[in-house]
Each structure stands twice: as C-alpha cells, then as structure tokens.
Scaffold this motif. Structure first.
Motif, PDB file in Angstrom:
ATOM      1  N   ARG A   1      18.828  21.193 -21.238  1.00  0.00           N
ATOM      2  CA  ARG A   1      19.114  19.760 -21.312  1.00  0.00           C
ATOM      3  C   ARG A   1      18.358  19.112 -22.458  1.00  0.00           C
ATOM      4  NH1 ARG A   1      23.736  18.771 -19.541  1.00  0.00           N
ATOM      5  NH2 ARG A   1      23.259  16.594 -19.961  1.00  0.00           N
ATOM      6  N   ALA A   2      17.104  19.513 -22.678  1.00  0.00           N
ATOM      7  CA  ALA A   2      16.328  18.951 -23.795  1.00  0.00           C
ATOM      8  C   ALA A   2      17.016  19.259 -25.114  1.00  0.00           C
ATOM      9  CB  ALA A   2      14.900  19.496 -23.785  1.00  0.00           C
ATOM     10  N   MET A   3      17.458  20.495 -25.280  1.00  0.00           N
ATOM     11  CA  MET A   3      18.144  20.869 -26.524  1.00  0.00           C
ATOM     12  C   MET A   3      19.445  20.089 -26.688  1.00  0.00           C
ATOM     13  SD  MET A   3      17.639  24.925 -26.884  1.00  0.00           S
ATOM     14  CE  MET A   3      16.071  25.711 -26.710  1.00  0.00           C
ATOM     15  N   LEU A   4      20.191  19.922 -25.617  1.00  0.00           N
ATOM     16  CA  LEU A   4      21.450  19.176 -25.693  1.00  0.00           C
ATOM     17  C   LEU A   4      21.214  17.693 -25.959  1.00  0.00           C
ATOM     18  CD1 LEU A   4      23.448  20.808 -22.751  1.00  0.00           C
ATOM     19  CD2 LEU A   4      23.941  21.011 -25.198  1.00  0.00           C
ATOM     20  N   CYS A   5      20.285  17.088 -25.246  1.00  0.00           N
ATOM     21  CA  CYS A   5      20.026  15.649 -25.401  1.00  0.00           C
ATOM     22  C   CYS A   5      19.430  15.316 -26.758  1.00  0.00           C
ATOM     23  CB  CYS A   5      19.086  15.161 -24.306  1.00  0.00           C
ATOM     24  SG  CYS A   5      19.871  15.028 -22.703  1.00  0.00           S
ATOM     25  N   TRP A   6      18.559  16.168 -27.254  1.00  0.00           N
ATOM     26  CA  TRP A   6      17.842  15.876 -28.489  1.00  0.00           C
ATOM     27  C   TRP A   6      18.475  16.508 -29.716  1.00  0.00           C
ATOM     28  CZ3 TRP A   6      12.399  17.213 -26.191  1.00  0.00           C
ATOM     29  CH2 TRP A   6      12.021  16.194 -25.303  1.00  0.00           C
ATOM     30  N   HIS A   7      19.519  17.272 -29.544  1.00  0.00           N
ATOM     31  CA  HIS A   7      20.150  18.025 -30.629  1.00  0.00           C
ATOM     32  C   HIS A   7      20.445  17.158 -31.843  1.00  0.00           C
ATOM     33  CE1 HIS A   7      23.742  19.687 -32.675  1.00  0.00           C
ATOM     34  NE2 HIS A   7      23.050  20.801 -32.591  1.00  0.00           N
ATOM     35  N   ASP A   8      21.171  16.069 -31.650  1.00  0.00           N
ATOM     36  CA  ASP A   8      21.577  15.231 -32.779  1.00  0.00           C
ATOM     37  C   ASP A   8      20.376  14.615 -33.485  1.00  0.00           C
ATOM     38  OD1 ASP A   8      24.227  15.798 -32.354  1.00  0.00           O
ATOM     39  OD2 ASP A   8      24.579  14.005 -31.152  1.00  0.00           O
TER      40      ASP A   8
ATOM     41  N   GLU B   1      13.991   8.923 -22.652  1.00  0.00           N
ATOM     42  CA  GLU B   1      12.828   8.064 -22.884  1.00  0.00           C
ATOM     43  C   GLU B   1      12.008   8.519 -24.093  1.00  0.00           C
ATOM     44  OE1 GLU B   1      12.090   6.322 -18.406  1.00  0.00           O
ATOM     45  OE2 GLU B   1      10.667   7.776 -19.194  1.00  0.00           O
ATOM     46  N   VAL B   2      12.361   9.663 -24.658  1.00  0.00           N
ATOM     47  CA  VAL B   2      11.700  10.138 -25.877  1.00  0.00           C
ATOM     48  C   VAL B   2      12.749  10.181 -26.979  1.00  0.00           C
ATOM     49  CG1 VAL B   2      10.429  12.023 -26.959  1.00  0.00           C
ATOM     50  CG2 VAL B   2      10.014  11.476 -24.561  1.00  0.00           C
ATOM     51  N   THR B   3      12.639   9.260 -27.929  1.00  0.00           N
ATOM     52  CA  THR B   3      13.631   9.146 -29.002  1.00  0.00           C
ATOM     53  C   THR B   3      13.081   9.543 -30.363  1.00  0.00           C
ATOM     54  OG1 THR B   3      13.064   6.818 -29.342  1.00  0.00           O
ATOM     55  CG2 THR B   3      14.872   7.293 -27.800  1.00  0.00           C
ATOM     56  N   ASP B   4      11.779   9.659 -30.484  1.00  0.00           N
ATOM     57  CA  ASP B   4      11.167  10.016 -31.762  1.00  0.00           C
ATOM     58  C   ASP B   4      11.360  11.508 -32.032  1.00  0.00           C
ATOM     59  OD1 ASP B   4       8.334  11.135 -33.023  1.00  0.00           O
ATOM     60  OD2 ASP B   4       9.104   9.329 -34.002  1.00  0.00           O
ATOM     61  N   PRO B   5      12.026  11.875 -33.139  1.00  0.00           N
ATOM     62  CA  PRO B   5      12.301  13.291 -33.412  1.00  0.00           C
ATOM     63  C   PRO B   5      11.041  14.155 -33.531  1.00  0.00           C
ATOM     64  CG  PRO B   5      13.664  11.913 -34.806  1.00  0.00           C
ATOM     65  CD  PRO B   5      12.681  11.001 -34.122  1.00  0.00           C
ATOM     66  N   ASP B   6       9.975  13.620 -34.096  1.00  0.00           N
ATOM     67  CA  ASP B   6       8.733  14.399 -34.191  1.00  0.00           C
ATOM     68  C   ASP B   6       8.154  14.675 -32.808  1.00  0.00           C
ATOM     69  OD1 ASP B   6       8.866  14.507 -36.973  1.00  0.00           O
ATOM     70  OD2 ASP B   6       7.664  12.692 -37.225  1.00  0.00           O
ATOM     71  N   MET B   7       8.202  13.672 -31.953  1.00  0.00           N
ATOM     72  CA  MET B   7       7.706  13.846 -30.590  1.00  0.00           C
ATOM     73  C   MET B   7       8.598  14.818 -29.821  1.00  0.00           C
ATOM     74  SD  MET B   7       6.952  10.955 -27.641  1.00  0.00           S
ATOM     75  CE  MET B   7       5.499  10.267 -28.421  1.00  0.00           C
TER      76      MET B   7
END
Length: 148
Positions: free
Chosen positions: A120-127, A86-92
């Motif tokens: 999980r946060a690092m894995l999900c948001w890594h890319d 639900e959080v897709t903004d890289p800055d956020m």
C-alpha cells in the motif's frame, strides 16, 4: 484512527510503529533494525514522541471494531491509505519506506500484514516518489562509436 497533521512526526512515527506491529507483536530484531536505520533521529522523532505514538496506535486499534488485532489493521487498505495519505513529503516517504522495509525484513519473514503495508505504501506514494525523478526527455544517452 486518529488524524495527525500532514508530514508530522506523529504521522511518520505511526507508520513505523505499524511496521513494527504489523506481524502481531514487537520483535527484538525489528527493534534493532529500527535502531540501526536511525530514521527516528533523521525525522526528528524523539524516543518519547515515538513511544507516545506507539501507545496511541495501540489505543486506536482497540477502538477498531471488535479488536481484530494489529495484523487486521495492517491488512485493511482503506485504513492504510488514510494513514499513508498523512505523509505527502517525498523525502519523508522515501525515508519511511526504507525504514519500514528494514523493519519488516529484520526477522526474515514477511507476514500478510507487513506485505500489505509495504504494498500500500508503494502504491499510495508511487506518483509522488517518481515525481522527483527527471523526465525521460532530460536523460541523455552516451553514444559510443563503433570501430571496424
């Protein structure tokens, strides 16, 4: 778990609330770390909005199976992926990851739920986090001449 709009203050606040509760309870050192980080203010999350999201998270957790506790929810990769997506903004994402790390590190003990949440946060948001970095082709190297 309820759904919040992408990149909303509720989606961001819930992840911070989960970081606070991932070890099973609220800790004064974790609350102090959250205050020091000023992430709620930077993301535009009022104290009242954060309290509401915290209550909704607890409410949702009570509906989750046979009340396994917040630690169980924080350790469930499928639920975490849903919340993190639900959080897709890289800055956020970066601001949230820093705040979550500050919170879980505040008591100098990393519980299983905290470890899973951060992983999980690092894995999900890594890319998405890495997509803001310049491609290797744009990075220039400074060459120095060797003097004999």
């Amino acid at each position: 778990m309820r759904h919040y709009p992408s990149n909303s203050v509720q989606a961001a606040g819930r992840l911070i609330a989960l970081a606070l509760l991932a070890d099973g309870g609220l800790d004064a050192s974790e609350l102090a770390a959250l205050e020091r980080s000023s992430v709620l203010e930077r993301l535009g999350i009022s104290a009242a909005a954060f309290q509401q999201v915290l209550l909704e998270l607890c409410d949702d957790a009570m509906q989750y199976g046979d009340w396994p506790g917040m630690q169980q929810i924080a350790s469930d990769p499928a639920v975490l992926d849903q919340l993190l997506d639900e959080v897709t903004d890289p800055d956020m994402q970066l601001a949230l990851l820093r705040a979550m790390l500050d919170v879980v590190d505040a008591d100098r003990y990393l519980s299983g739920g905290e470890r899973t949440l951060i992983t999980r946060a690092m894995l999900c948001w890594h890319d998405r986090l890495l997509s803001d970095m310049p491609p290797l082709a744009r990075i220039t190297r400074v060459h120095t001449a060797h003097v004999n």
